[in-house]
Write a protein that holds these residues in place. Structure first.
Motif, short mmCIF file in Angstrom:
data_model
loop_
_atom_site.label_atom_id
_atom_site.label_comp_id
_atom_site.label_asym_id
_atom_site.label_seq_id
_atom_site.Cartn_x
_atom_site.Cartn_y
_atom_site.Cartn_z
N TYR A 274 0.83 -1.21 0.00
CA TYR A 274 0.00 0.00 0.00
C TYR A 274 0.87 1.26 0.00
N ASP A 275 0.31 2.30 -0.58
CA ASP A 275 0.96 3.61 -0.59
C ASP A 275 0.77 4.26 0.77
N PRO A 276 1.85 4.63 1.47
CA PRO A 276 1.71 5.16 2.84
C PRO A 276 1.01 6.51 2.89
N LEU A 277 1.03 7.29 1.81
CA LEU A 277 0.41 8.62 1.85
C LEU A 277 -1.10 8.54 1.72
N THR A 278 -1.59 7.79 0.74
CA THR A 278 -3.02 7.76 0.45
C THR A 278 -3.73 6.53 1.00
N GLY A 279 -2.97 5.49 1.38
CA GLY A 279 -3.59 4.25 1.82
C GLY A 279 -4.10 3.40 0.67
N LEU A 280 -3.86 3.81 -0.56
CA LEU A 280 -4.29 3.03 -1.73
C LEU A 280 -3.31 1.89 -2.00
N PRO A 281 -3.78 0.83 -2.66
CA PRO A 281 -2.83 -0.20 -3.11
C PRO A 281 -1.73 0.43 -3.98
N ASN A 282 -0.52 -0.13 -3.87
CA ASN A 282 0.56 0.37 -4.70
C ASN A 282 0.66 -0.44 -5.99
N ARG A 283 1.70 -0.18 -6.74
CA ARG A 283 1.85 -0.83 -8.05
C ARG A 283 1.94 -2.35 -7.91
N ASP A 284 2.69 -2.85 -6.90
CA ASP A 284 2.84 -4.29 -6.73
C ASP A 284 1.51 -4.97 -6.47
N LEU A 286 -1.44 -3.76 -7.15
CA LEU A 286 -2.24 -3.61 -8.37
C LEU A 286 -1.89 -4.70 -9.37
N GLY A 287 -0.59 -5.01 -9.47
CA GLY A 287 -0.17 -6.07 -10.38
C GLY A 287 -0.76 -7.41 -10.00
N ASP A 288 -0.75 -7.73 -8.70
CA ASP A 288 -1.34 -9.01 -8.24
C ASP A 288 -2.83 -9.06 -8.56
N ARG A 289 -3.53 -7.97 -8.29
CA ARG A 289 -4.98 -7.97 -8.53
C ARG A 289 -5.29 -8.01 -10.03
N THR A 290 -4.41 -7.42 -10.84
CA THR A 290 -4.62 -7.48 -12.28
C THR A 290 -4.46 -8.91 -12.78
N LEU A 291 -3.47 -9.64 -12.24
CA LEU A 291 -3.31 -11.05 -12.61
C LEU A 291 -4.56 -11.84 -12.26
N GLN A 292 -5.13 -11.60 -11.09
CA GLN A 292 -6.36 -12.28 -10.71
C GLN A 292 -7.52 -11.89 -11.63
N ALA A 293 -7.59 -10.60 -11.97
CA ALA A 293 -8.67 -10.13 -12.84
C ALA A 293 -8.55 -10.75 -14.23
N VAL A 294 -7.31 -10.87 -14.73
CA VAL A 294 -7.09 -11.47 -16.06
C VAL A 294 -7.50 -12.94 -16.04
N ALA A 295 -7.12 -13.65 -14.94
CA ALA A 295 -7.51 -15.06 -14.84
C ALA A 295 -9.03 -15.21 -14.82
N ALA A 354 0.36 10.15 -10.19
CA ALA A 354 -0.21 9.15 -11.09
C ALA A 354 -1.00 8.10 -10.29
N PHE A 355 -2.22 7.82 -10.77
CA PHE A 355 -3.08 6.81 -10.15
C PHE A 355 -3.48 5.79 -11.22
N ALA A 356 -4.10 4.72 -10.79
CA ALA A 356 -4.61 3.71 -11.72
C ALA A 356 -5.90 3.15 -11.16
N VAL A 357 -6.76 2.70 -12.07
CA VAL A 357 -8.01 2.04 -11.69
C VAL A 357 -8.11 0.74 -12.47
N LEU A 358 -8.29 -0.37 -11.76
CA LEU A 358 -8.53 -1.67 -12.39
C LEU A 358 -10.02 -1.93 -12.37
N ALA A 359 -10.62 -1.94 -13.56
CA ALA A 359 -12.06 -2.18 -13.69
C ALA A 359 -12.27 -3.61 -14.19
N THR A 360 -12.97 -4.42 -13.43
CA THR A 360 -13.10 -5.84 -13.75
C THR A 360 -14.54 -6.19 -14.11
#
Length: 707
Positions: A274-284, A286-295, A354-360
């Motif tokens: 997680y990003d310590p400033l915003t509490g949002l998931p960080n890139r790593d 996000l990558g794990d959740r994207t792999l799950q979303a792709v599967a 920079a932010f990102a949104v994973l829409a599944t």
């Protein structure tokens, strides 16, 4: 007199001190001890001072004392011996002691008494006294050892507990009592399983005590119930202690409170995801959740999308507000993004602005559009920052699985490329990824690699554009401009390769090469007898703010033996206002070297004139965009005239860039602009072509430019 009895090999050696005035009685006692199986080393005293001396030099194993002596009383001797040699058996050997006095002597500390007319008992009494003394010493040492051990256990910060085989606590140290909140008088006489939660009790019974009983020791992690019932994580060791016959006498447990370690591990785990400033998931994450979303998308046949969002002009917030305002804004934007996306979607922070949104689980690729629309709508209301409204817009790019990629890195790269296209088209918009963007990114990477190779192989060149006095054409300086002739592509414009260098680490060696090479070239012209010139070199923002920049400039002029006062570094307005205090500090250090400073492209930025007037600036350069239209009615002529007047009022030189026509030249001359450069006089040329200009000393306006 000291003496020694016979020395049989199987006799027990003993050191005896006699307190006796009769040598004959000593001989009788020695004979009795010899018969009792002792090998005796002895000494005899009959006065208090002699006793003190004897006990001060060595400690006997037994003291045999007469009760009544002319020079020394036996009771006094007993008291002195107990003071100087406590623990040494003291046996009265007397012919005058009565039963009543003997009992009193034993009460005072005597070990035993033997009558001189019954010496046969002496050997037995001495042997028993030695055995009892040895046992007392053993018990004393054991007690001292136990006391030290208890002191250590009570002082240690670890929980230490001992239980009988049935689990009853027989000892619990201070740290243990404190951990479970038990008063000092409590803790023992209760069952150990009362201080564990149910799952820990089961683990200890099933595994801990079982392994310890079988292997001697068990190590693991459990929890102990604190005074308020909370579970306290501990690292625990259980040891089984056995009797000589092999049966378990008791179990000991050593446990350490690991709450701080667990909290630290949890913090590390959080920071890893997680990003310590915003509490949002960080890139790593996000990558794990994207792999799950792709599967999931592959199984369900429903697309997923990755959106990259970049805040427009975020740097202006940091420049215009306090240092903490930017962080506050990022947290507020993160909160709005969370509220804007669908349940199940992931909002992440990639870094900086920079932010990102994973829409599944989309029904079709176009379903990304409503997601993007909601995100943009969430930004419509202004943000309240430090008492002011601040409007924020986003540039958004999107890639869709499986159309635009099967892996996280590819989807992210493509969405980022789409976002940058939005930036290039004016910001504050949304765009899907297109394949052409990948080709552009690939070309950029290839160009960076080739630029790196060109730098290593010394394939870059410095060309020089003359700077002249507009009234006479006399050459007073040159601006150094880097050129790259590619073996396959031909001449590559600086407009292509400088931005690539800016985005990589190449801008630093390129900038250093430009300063060193140009200083050496101008120095070479000096040595050839040409008139001294001022050398202008452009400095990028990243180069200017890099650590060690001032030192690199100093090394460059020193290595070329070039006068620092003839080197003029050209900086844009944006560089000077981006971080004002830092910029002022760097400029002051450069001025301390003697280097001159010019503000390039002046008038195109949004700088404060009052701020610029306080900086150690030597020259203002009128941007070519104004010079190009000075002879036409409009604001450009007014701006150029204002820059000239401003420079004169501040005591600065002013140079016009991009002078290409006679009309522009005439305007600049008539309004007091002393110097200029441009195609009307000469383009940037290689060093060898510059030599002929220097030989002439001046340049006339090109006739071709008058038409």
């Amino acid at each position: 007199m000291p003496g020694r009895s016979s020395e049989p090999m199987d006799r027990t050696p003993i050191q005896v001190l006699f307190i006796e005035d009769s040598e004959v009685d000593v001989e009788l006692a020695l004979r009795s001890l010899d018969q009792g199986g002792f090998e005796v080393s002895w000494d005899r005293v009959d006065a208090e001072e002699d006793l003190k001396r004897a006990l001060g030099s060595s400690k006997p194993q037994a003291i045999l004392s007469d009760f009544s002596m002319p020079r020394f009383d036996g009771v006094d001797a007993l008291r002195l011996a107990k003071e100087l040699a406590p623990g040494v058996p003291f046996i009265f050997l007397s012919g005058t002691i009565g039963e009543e006095r003997a009992i009193e002597a034993i009460r005072l500390g005597a070990t035993d008494y033997v009558l001189k007319n019954n010496m046969r008992r002496l050997g037995t009494v001495v042997r028993r006294a030695l055995t009892e003394a040895a046992e007392r010493r053993r018990i004393l040492l054991a007690e001292e050892e136990r006391t030290r051990l208890v002191q250590i256990l009570e002082a240690t910060s670890d929980y230490v507990c001992m239980t009988d085989p049935a689990g009853m606590i027989i000892y619990l140290n201070a740290a243990g009592r404190k951990l479970i909140g038990a008063p000092e008088s409590e803790g023992a006489s209760k069952f150990a399983d009362q201080i564990y939660p149910a799952w820990a009790r089961e683990l200890i019974e099933r595994e801990g005590k079982s392994v310890a009983s079988r292997e001697g020791v068990w190590t693991g992690e459990t929890t102990i119930l604190g005074a308020d019932g909370t579970e306290i994580p501990v690292s625990q060791v259980i040891i089984a202690h056995r009797a000589p016959g092999g049966e378990i006498r008791f179990f000991s447990t050593i446990a350490r409170d690991i709450r701080e370690r667990k909290a630290y591990e949890a913090r590390l785990q959080y920071l890893a995801n997680y990003d310590p400033l915003t509490g949002l998931p960080n890139r790593d994450l996000l990558g794990d959740r994207t792999l799950q979303a792709v599967a999931h998308a592959r199984r369900a046949g429903r697309p997923a999308a990755l959106l990259v969002l970049n805040m427009d002009r975020f740097k202006l917030v940091n420049e215009s507000y306090s240092h903490g305002a930017g962080d506050t804004l990022l947290r507020m934007v993160a909160d709005r993004l969370r509220s804007a996306v669908r349940e199940g979607d992931t909002v992440a922070r990639l870094g900086a602005d920079a932010f990102a949104v994973l829409a599944t689980d989309l029904a079709r690729p176009d379903d990304v559009l409503p997601v993007a629309r909601k995100i943009r709508e969430a930004m419509h209301l202004p943000f309240w920052i430090e008492g002011r409204d601040l409007h924020v817009t986003l540039s958004i790019g999107a890639s869709v699985h499986p159309r635009d990629g099967e892996e996280f890195d590819i989807l992210l790269r493509n969405a980022d490329a789409a976002m940058h296209r939005v930036k290039a088209d004016g910001r504050n918009g949304f765009q899907f990824y297109a394949a052409a963007m990948t080709r552009q990114a690939t070309d950029r990477i290839e160009l960076e690699n080739e630029l790196r190779f060109a730098l290593e192989k010394n394939q870059l060149e410095m060309h020089y554009q003359p700077q002249v006095v507009l009234a006479s054409g006399r050459i007073v300086g040159v601006e150094a401009l880097m050129r790259w002739h590619h073996e396959g592509r031909g001449w590559i414009s600086p407009m292509q390769f400088v931005p690539v260098a800016e985005d990589s680490d190449l801008i630093h060696p390129l900038g250093q090469f430009a300063i060193i090479q140009s200083c050496r070239q101008v120095k070479a012209w000096d040595q050839a007898g040409h008139a001294p010139l001022r050398l202008a070199v452009n400095v990028s923002a990243r180069q200017f703010r890099s650590p060690g920049f001032v030192e690199s400039v100093e090394r460059a002029v020193r290595s070329a033996e070039f006068e620092p006062g003839r080197l003029e570094l050209e900086l844009t307005e944006g560089v000077l206002v981006e971080n004002r205090q830092e910029a002022a500090d760097i400029l002051n250090r450069l001025k301390a070297l003697g280097v001159q400073i010019a503000v390039d492209d002046f008038g195109t930025g949004y700088s404060s004139l009052s701020y610029l007037s306080r900086l150690p600036i030597d020259c203002l350069k009128i941007d070519r965009s104004f010079v190009n239209r000075v002879h036409q009615p409009g604001h450009d002529a007014a701006i150029a005239q204002a820059v000239i007047s401003l420079a004169h009022s501040l005591g600065l030189r002013v140079i016009a860039e991009g002078v290409e026509t006679a009309e522009q030249l005439e305007f600049l001359r008539s309004h007091g602009c002393e110097q200029g450069q441009g195609y009307l006089f000469s383009a940037a040329v290689p060093p060898e072509a510059m030599v002929s200009f220097l030989a002439a000393g001046s340049l006339k306006p090109s006739a071709a430019k008058f038409n």
